[in-house]
Design a protein around this motif. Structure first.
Motif, PDB file in Angstrom:
ATOM      1  N   LEU A 210      -1.642   4.612 -12.826  1.00  0.00           N
ATOM      2  CA  LEU A 210      -1.782   4.009 -11.501  1.00  0.00           C
ATOM      3  C   LEU A 210      -2.018   5.103 -10.463  1.00  0.00           C
ATOM      4  O   LEU A 210      -1.220   6.037 -10.335  1.00  0.00           O
ATOM      5  CB  LEU A 210      -0.520   3.223 -11.146  1.00  0.00           C
ATOM      6  CG  LEU A 210      -0.123   2.118 -12.131  1.00  0.00           C
ATOM      7  CD1 LEU A 210       1.216   1.511 -11.739  1.00  0.00           C
ATOM      8  CD2 LEU A 210      -1.188   1.046 -12.207  1.00  0.00           C
ATOM      9  N   ASP A 211      -3.122   5.007  -9.742  1.00  0.00           N
ATOM     10  CA  ASP A 211      -3.466   6.004  -8.749  1.00  0.00           C
ATOM     11  C   ASP A 211      -4.023   5.312  -7.500  1.00  0.00           C
ATOM     12  O   ASP A 211      -5.127   4.764  -7.534  1.00  0.00           O
ATOM     13  CB  ASP A 211      -4.495   6.985  -9.309  1.00  0.00           C
ATOM     14  CG  ASP A 211      -4.794   8.131  -8.360  1.00  0.00           C
ATOM     15  OD1 ASP A 211      -3.989   8.345  -7.428  1.00  0.00           O
ATOM     16  OD2 ASP A 211      -5.819   8.802  -8.557  1.00  0.00           O
ATOM     17  N   PRO A 212      -3.264   5.274  -6.435  1.00  0.00           N
ATOM     18  CA  PRO A 212      -1.990   5.976  -6.239  1.00  0.00           C
ATOM     19  C   PRO A 212      -0.825   5.262  -6.930  1.00  0.00           C
ATOM     20  O   PRO A 212      -0.939   4.098  -7.312  1.00  0.00           O
ATOM     21  CB  PRO A 212      -1.816   5.957  -4.721  1.00  0.00           C
ATOM     22  CG  PRO A 212      -2.518   4.692  -4.307  1.00  0.00           C
ATOM     23  CD  PRO A 212      -3.712   4.572  -5.208  1.00  0.00           C
ATOM     24  N   ALA A 213       0.284   5.995  -7.063  1.00  0.00           N
ATOM     25  CA  ALA A 213       1.491   5.399  -7.637  1.00  0.00           C
ATOM     26  C   ALA A 213       1.966   4.248  -6.759  1.00  0.00           C
ATOM     27  O   ALA A 213       1.752   4.246  -5.542  1.00  0.00           O
ATOM     28  CB  ALA A 213       2.582   6.464  -7.758  1.00  0.00           C
ATOM     29  N   ARG A 214       2.600   3.277  -7.373  1.00  0.00           N
ATOM     30  CA  ARG A 214       2.997   2.063  -6.655  1.00  0.00           C
ATOM     31  C   ARG A 214       4.488   2.069  -6.336  1.00  0.00           C
ATOM     32  O   ARG A 214       5.324   2.516  -7.129  1.00  0.00           O
ATOM     33  CB  ARG A 214       2.651   0.826  -7.488  1.00  0.00           C
ATOM     34  CG  ARG A 214       1.156   0.696  -7.763  1.00  0.00           C
ATOM     35  CD  ARG A 214       0.844  -0.570  -8.515  1.00  0.00           C
ATOM     36  NE  ARG A 214      -0.591  -0.678  -8.805  1.00  0.00           N
ATOM     37  CZ  ARG A 214      -1.146  -1.688  -9.463  1.00  0.00           C
ATOM     38  NH1 ARG A 214      -0.381  -2.676  -9.911  1.00  0.00           N
ATOM     39  NH2 ARG A 214      -2.448  -1.699  -9.686  1.00  0.00           N
ATOM     40  N   ASP A 215       4.797   1.526  -5.183  1.00  0.00           N
ATOM     41  CA  ASP A 215       6.201   1.386  -4.795  1.00  0.00           C
ATOM     42  C   ASP A 215       6.884   0.382  -5.714  1.00  0.00           C
ATOM     43  O   ASP A 215       6.296  -0.641  -6.105  1.00  0.00           O
ATOM     44  CB  ASP A 215       6.318   0.902  -3.356  1.00  0.00           C
ATOM     45  CG  ASP A 215       5.886   1.966  -2.358  1.00  0.00           C
ATOM     46  OD1 ASP A 215       6.160   3.154  -2.603  1.00  0.00           O
ATOM     47  OD2 ASP A 215       5.256   1.595  -1.345  1.00  0.00           O
ATOM     48  N   LEU A 216       8.120   0.684  -6.054  1.00  0.00           N
ATOM     49  CA  LEU A 216       8.924  -0.252  -6.827  1.00  0.00           C
ATOM     50  C   LEU A 216       9.591  -1.232  -5.871  1.00  0.00           C
ATOM     51  O   LEU A 216       9.965  -0.860  -4.749  1.00  0.00           O
ATOM     52  CB  LEU A 216       9.988   0.492  -7.626  1.00  0.00           C
ATOM     53  CG  LEU A 216       9.480   1.311  -8.813  1.00  0.00           C
ATOM     54  CD1 LEU A 216      10.556   2.256  -9.297  1.00  0.00           C
ATOM     55  CD2 LEU A 216       9.058   0.383  -9.945  1.00  0.00           C
ATOM     56  N   PRO A 217       9.740  -2.486  -6.288  1.00  0.00           N
ATOM     57  CA  PRO A 217      10.473  -3.439  -5.441  1.00  0.00           C
ATOM     58  C   PRO A 217      11.883  -2.905  -5.172  1.00  0.00           C
ATOM     59  O   PRO A 217      12.572  -2.462  -6.072  1.00  0.00           O
ATOM     60  CB  PRO A 217      10.512  -4.708  -6.308  1.00  0.00           C
ATOM     61  CG  PRO A 217       9.350  -4.575  -7.231  1.00  0.00           C
ATOM     62  CD  PRO A 217       9.237  -3.103  -7.527  1.00  0.00           C
ATOM     63  N   GLY A 218      12.268  -2.890  -3.943  1.00  0.00           N
ATOM     64  CA  GLY A 218      13.572  -2.339  -3.605  1.00  0.00           C
ATOM     65  C   GLY A 218      13.526  -0.887  -3.202  1.00  0.00           C
ATOM     66  O   GLY A 218      14.557  -0.297  -2.874  1.00  0.00           O
ATOM     67  N   GLY A 219      12.333  -0.285  -3.248  1.00  0.00           N
ATOM     68  CA  GLY A 219      12.198   1.094  -2.800  1.00  0.00           C
ATOM     69  C   GLY A 219      12.155   2.088  -3.938  1.00  0.00           C
ATOM     70  O   GLY A 219      12.207   1.723  -5.119  1.00  0.00           O
TER      71      GLY A 219
END
Length: 409
Positions: A210-219
């Motif tokens: 994944l580019d860019p990296a993705r935010d995780l739910p909850g931060g």
């Protein structure tokens, strides 16, 4: 460098930056010099401890006077020491209870047999690993592309262009060498679209970058996040990526809990196929699984999906109990990358049933992995638990039952 070697180098990310969905093999720093020495010796000698080819036939008498089932082929264990050059398999923890995973096997499990499969991708005497054909790689890649909902894409590979190929062949010719045509076969197929790269390598391992990296739910989820925080993140990841996993009954696997030399603890997030009976779940845990990785900022940047080829089953083999395996361990009938003798029964801390999947394993067969405290390898107040493997298949079906001889592979 061949494409497969390059891919391995690029994906060999330091453990403090990546978390696996299986118990981490973390060579303790005190013995990494031994692994380096072994690696240098291997390079200097230009040899590789390959495995014997072929299958021996049963029956073979056992010490009790019984005879092995003639319908089951004899099994050859071979060296199964591919991890030796990287140091030994050790886990740092203040207590063995810190090391956790979702292995469905427990010591009270009632199992009389387990299946054994031929490893269709092995390391040969030259150190090369046999790839799966392009057709299988492409099939796996397109399956994952469909799960992602990709409708229009182009598949590329890592094979060299004609100019590069000609230059390589000319260089070999100048030194009097030659290369087989298969040398230029692709070792990786990929699909690239905006924001992601999907790759399937010659081991049929599929990786989504994944580019860019993705935010995780909850931060962000840092590498030293608690087990509870990882469990919470796993719930949301499963909801978002259920289609990509393609599992009938995914089981969350929060694994790890071992520490680095600074005492920092880490857990990995993964899933495995949990449908079916206990045997099915054990196979799913080892051969049908996925792992999610975070980058330095605690964002999701890699997803890996393993689906091993188990098409060549040799049969369901009788297995021994964990108690019987313990006796064999005490008798020195084990495989290990720990460069010292098993220190004694009182240091045995834990046991689990696993399938080894190293490239130099001729078969995918069950073993008991014993976690043994190594009193001489402790780091401050942290204990070092070394891994010792005893074949779970009855000895009557093994042509070369291991006996520790002082080496560490």
């Amino acid at each position: 460098m061949k494409g497969e070697d390059l891919f391995s180098a690029l994906t060999d990310i330091r453990e403090e930056y990546i978390l696996e969905a299986a118990p981490q093999k973390r060579p303790s720093s005190a013995l990494r010099w031994c692994g380096l020495a072994a690696c240098l010796a291997l390079l200097a000698g230009g040899v590789y401890a390959g495995l014997q080819a072929g299958v021996q036939t049963a029956p073979t008498p056992v010490s009790s006077g019984e005879t092995a089932d003639p319908s089951l082929p004899m099994l050859t264990i071979g060296s199964t020491g591919s991890t030796a050059a990287m140091g030994y398999e050790g886990y740092l923890a203040y207590d063995i209870s810190e090391l956790t995973n979702a292995n469905p096997w427990t010591e009270d499990a009632v199992l009389s047999t387990l299946p054994v499969f031929r490893n269709l991708r092995q390391t040969d005497e030259s150190g090369s690993v046999s790839p799966f054909p392009r057709e299988k790689m492409e099939q796996r890649l397109t399956e994952m592309a469909e799960r992602l909902g990709l409708e229009s894409y182009v598949i590329t590979d890592d094979s060299p262009d004609e100019e590069t190929r000609a230059a390589i062949l000319e260089k070999e010719k100048q030194v009097g060498g030659s290369l087989p045509e298969s040398y230029f076969d692709p070792t990786c197929l990929r699909i690239q679209t905006d924001g992601l790269t999907l790759e399937t390598d010659s081991a049929l391992l599929t990786t989504l970058w994944l580019d860019p990296a993705r935010d995780l739910p909850g931060g962000p989820l840092p590498h030293d996040a608690s087990r509870a925080a990882c469990e919470q993140a796993a719930e949301t990841l499963l909801e978002e990526y259920a289609s990509l996993l393609g599992m009938e009954q995914p089981v969350t696997n929060i694994s790890g809990g071992d520490r680095n030399i600074y005492g920092e603890q880490s857990f990995g997030i993964g899933f495995y196929e949990g449908a079916g009976d206990l045997t099915d779940r054990i196979l799913g845990y080892h051969f049908d699984r996925a792992a999610f990785y975070r980058d330095d900022d605690g964002k999701l940047f890699i997803i890996r999906r393993w689906q091993y080829d188990l098409s060549e089953k040799l049969g369901d083999y009788p297995i021994i109990s964990a108690k019987e395996a313990r006796e064999l361990l005490l008798d020195g009938r084990y495989i290990t990358t720990v460069p010292e003798e098993m220190p004694g029964e009182k240091y045995i801390a834990k046991v689990e049933l696993v399938y080894r999947t190293d490239p130099d394993c001729m078969y995918f067969m069950p073993y008991y992995r014993f976690y043994v405290e190594l009193p001489g390898m402790a780091v401050g107040d942290m204990k070092d638990y070394g891994a010792y493997y005893v074949p779970a298949v009855e000895e009557a079906f093994i042509s070369d039952m291991p006996l520790w001889d002082g080496s560490f592979n």
